[in-house]
Motif scaffolding. Structure first.
Motif, short mmCIF file in Angstrom:
data_model
loop_
_atom_site.label_atom_id
_atom_site.label_comp_id
_atom_site.label_asym_id
_atom_site.label_seq_id
_atom_site.Cartn_x
_atom_site.Cartn_y
_atom_site.Cartn_z
N ASP A 2 47.62 83.95 -28.75
CA ASP A 2 46.84 83.26 -27.73
C ASP A 2 46.27 84.32 -26.80
O ASP A 2 46.99 84.94 -26.01
N LEU A 3 44.96 84.55 -26.90
CA LEU A 3 44.33 85.64 -26.15
C LEU A 3 44.10 85.29 -24.68
O LEU A 3 43.61 86.13 -23.92
N SER A 4 44.47 84.08 -24.25
CA SER A 4 44.40 83.76 -22.83
C SER A 4 45.66 84.24 -22.10
O SER A 4 45.74 84.15 -20.87
N ARG A 5 46.63 84.75 -22.85
CA ARG A 5 47.86 85.29 -22.26
C ARG A 5 47.76 86.81 -22.19
O ARG A 5 46.94 87.43 -22.88
N PRO A 6 48.58 87.45 -21.35
CA PRO A 6 48.54 88.92 -21.25
C PRO A 6 48.78 89.59 -22.61
O PRO A 6 49.57 89.11 -23.42
N ILE A 7 48.09 90.70 -22.83
CA ILE A 7 48.20 91.44 -24.09
C ILE A 7 49.22 92.56 -23.91
O ILE A 7 49.02 93.48 -23.10
N SER A 8 50.31 92.49 -24.64
CA SER A 8 51.35 93.51 -24.55
C SER A 8 50.90 94.79 -25.23
O SER A 8 49.94 94.80 -26.01
N ASP A 9 51.61 95.88 -24.96
CA ASP A 9 51.31 97.15 -25.62
C ASP A 9 51.47 97.04 -27.13
O ASP A 9 50.68 97.62 -27.89
N GLU A 10 52.48 96.29 -27.57
CA GLU A 10 52.71 96.13 -29.01
C GLU A 10 51.57 95.36 -29.66
O GLU A 10 51.10 95.73 -30.75
N LEU A 11 51.10 94.30 -29.00
CA LEU A 11 49.98 93.54 -29.55
C LEU A 11 48.71 94.37 -29.54
O LEU A 11 47.93 94.35 -30.51
N ALA A 12 48.47 95.12 -28.47
CA ALA A 12 47.28 95.97 -28.39
C ALA A 12 47.26 96.97 -29.55
O ALA A 12 46.21 97.19 -30.17
N ALA A 13 48.41 97.54 -29.87
CA ALA A 13 48.47 98.51 -30.97
C ALA A 13 48.14 97.83 -32.30
O ALA A 13 47.42 98.40 -33.15
N GLU A 14 48.64 96.61 -32.52
CA GLU A 14 48.34 95.90 -33.77
C GLU A 14 46.87 95.49 -33.83
O GLU A 14 46.25 95.51 -34.91
N LEU A 15 46.29 95.11 -32.69
CA LEU A 15 44.87 94.77 -32.67
C LEU A 15 44.01 95.97 -33.04
O LEU A 15 43.07 95.86 -33.83
N ARG A 16 44.35 97.13 -32.50
CA ARG A 16 43.59 98.34 -32.83
C ARG A 16 43.73 98.67 -34.32
O ARG A 16 42.76 99.06 -34.97
N GLN A 17 44.95 98.51 -34.84
CA GLN A 17 45.15 98.81 -36.25
C GLN A 17 44.41 97.83 -37.15
O GLN A 17 43.79 98.22 -38.15
N ALA A 18 44.43 96.54 -36.79
CA ALA A 18 43.74 95.53 -37.60
C ALA A 18 42.24 95.78 -37.63
O ALA A 18 41.59 95.64 -38.68
N LEU A 19 41.67 96.15 -36.49
CA LEU A 19 40.23 96.41 -36.46
C LEU A 19 39.89 97.66 -37.27
O LEU A 19 38.88 97.69 -37.99
N LEU A 20 40.74 98.69 -37.19
CA LEU A 20 40.49 99.90 -37.97
C LEU A 20 40.56 99.58 -39.47
O LEU A 20 39.77 100.12 -40.26
N GLU A 21 41.47 98.69 -39.86
CA GLU A 21 41.63 98.36 -41.27
C GLU A 21 40.51 97.47 -41.78
O GLU A 21 39.95 97.70 -42.86
N TRP A 22 40.14 96.42 -41.01
CA TRP A 22 39.23 95.39 -41.51
C TRP A 22 37.80 95.52 -40.98
O TRP A 22 36.91 94.81 -41.45
N LYS A 23 37.56 96.38 -39.99
CA LYS A 23 36.23 96.66 -39.41
C LYS A 23 35.67 95.54 -38.54
O LYS A 23 34.95 95.79 -37.59
N VAL A 24 35.98 94.28 -38.88
CA VAL A 24 35.63 93.16 -38.02
C VAL A 24 36.72 92.11 -38.17
O VAL A 24 37.19 91.82 -39.28
N VAL A 25 37.19 91.57 -37.02
CA VAL A 25 38.29 90.59 -37.03
C VAL A 25 37.87 89.39 -36.18
O VAL A 25 37.05 89.51 -35.26
N TYR A 26 38.48 88.23 -36.50
CA TYR A 26 38.06 86.97 -35.89
C TYR A 26 39.27 86.19 -35.41
O TYR A 26 40.35 86.24 -36.01
#
Length: 307
Positions: free
Chosen positions: A56-80
């Motif tokens: 739920d992106l309306s909630r605060p983004i933890s450091d752990e979630l931020a790291a996974e978001l960066r990794q997912a974008l690097l892997e898939w180039k575009v995420v939804y």
């Protein structure tokens, strides 16, 4: 005696750059397969584009979630993301901040929230998004990425497509790769954004936005993957080539984004969000929804000079 049958060769005006199965790698060679504990990954194609769930992106983004978001974008180039109800301008800024500071497009109207651009139009509106392009390539430090939220969308049409320009480079012939190695190209906003401006307006923006040069092939600033970096509206010429060769080579390179195997397509719903890596992909907003409106909000992430 019957003449032996041989395999026919394709007859074309110019030789094929690629024939047969394409190599479609999701990540740079040698990259270990990522693991995700917080994100649910649902690929839309094997190598580009994935829907992400469990967040739920309306909630605060933890450091752990931020790291996974960066990794997912690097892997898939575009995420939804789907169904991000309650997502505010502050949430938008925080989400973009996972990758960096907001970057303001100099041609978009200024908004009350720093970096958030409201893009409202119908299919008759003139816009440079309905052509394959990379955001802000006309700037010395092009945007690293964009975070786009759907506010109001038509029930059908208005999709956006993205093309993997790392895959586009991978599938060039070895001769073509050697031919473009070390070349640079000029990027300029005047042929596109300037098309609807007066001479006075062009002169005003030209004070701070001179033409810039980028390598034809860049190394992604995080993964190091070689990526084709030319696009139709902003790349005007390749430095140091005669005009005829320049046009032939640039036409060949910019058209690589149109190859379907490199692409992913996304149908918007209200409160959908797309995040893309602006160095790794080009995108195209499909202009097929007249007379219905399409309202989006976008933040671009400030970039770095490319090499």
């Amino acid at each position: 005696m019957a003449t032996p049958v041989t395999d026919p060769k394709p007859v074309l005006d110019k030789p094929l750059l690629h024939y047969g199965r394409r190599a479609l790698e999701r990540m740079a060679p040698g990259t270990p397969q990522p693991e995700y504990k917080l994100l649910e990954i649902s690929p839309l194609t094997p190598h580009i584009g994935a829907e992400l769930g469990g967040v739920d992106l309306s909630r605060p983004i933890s450091d752990e979630l931020a790291a996974e978001l960066r990794q997912a974008l690097l892997e898939w180039k575009v995420v939804y993301f789907r169904d991000q109800h309650g997502f505010t301008h502050d949430n938008h800024v925080a989400l973009a901040g996972v990758w960096g500071e907001p970057e303001v497009n100099p041609f978009f109207p200024k908004s009350e929230t720093v970096g958030v651009s409201r893009l409202a139009k119908d299919a008759m509106a003139v816009g440079q998004e309905n052509i394959w392009h990379s955001d802000h390539s006309f700037m010395a430090a092009p945007a690293l990425g964009s975070v786009l939220r759907a506010v109001e969308v038509p029930p059908a049409g208005g999709d956006t497509m993205w093309a993997d320009m790392g895959a586009a480079y991978d599938n060039l012939s070895e001769d073509m790769k050697a031919r473009i190695e070390g070349l640079t190209a000029v990027h300029d906003w005047v042929p596109s954004w300037g098309a609807t401006m007066t001479e006075e307006q062009i002169a005003h923006f030209r004070q701070t936005l001179e033409p810039v040069e980028h390598p034809v092939v860049v190394r992604h600033p995080v993964s190091g993957r070689k990526t084709l970096y030319v696009n139709e509206p902003f790349t005007t010429r390749i430095v140091g080539l005669p005009e005829e060769e320049n046009r032939e080579l640039l036409d060949t390179l910019v058209l690589q984004a149109r190859i379907p195997e490199y692409q992913v397509r996304f149908h918007w719903q209200p409160d959908s969000i797309a995040i893309w890596d602006n160095i790794a992909v080009q995108h195209y907003a499909i202009n097929d929804y007249f007379p219905l409106p399409r309202v989006m909000e976008r933040i671009a992430v400030a970039g770095v000079p490319l090499s």
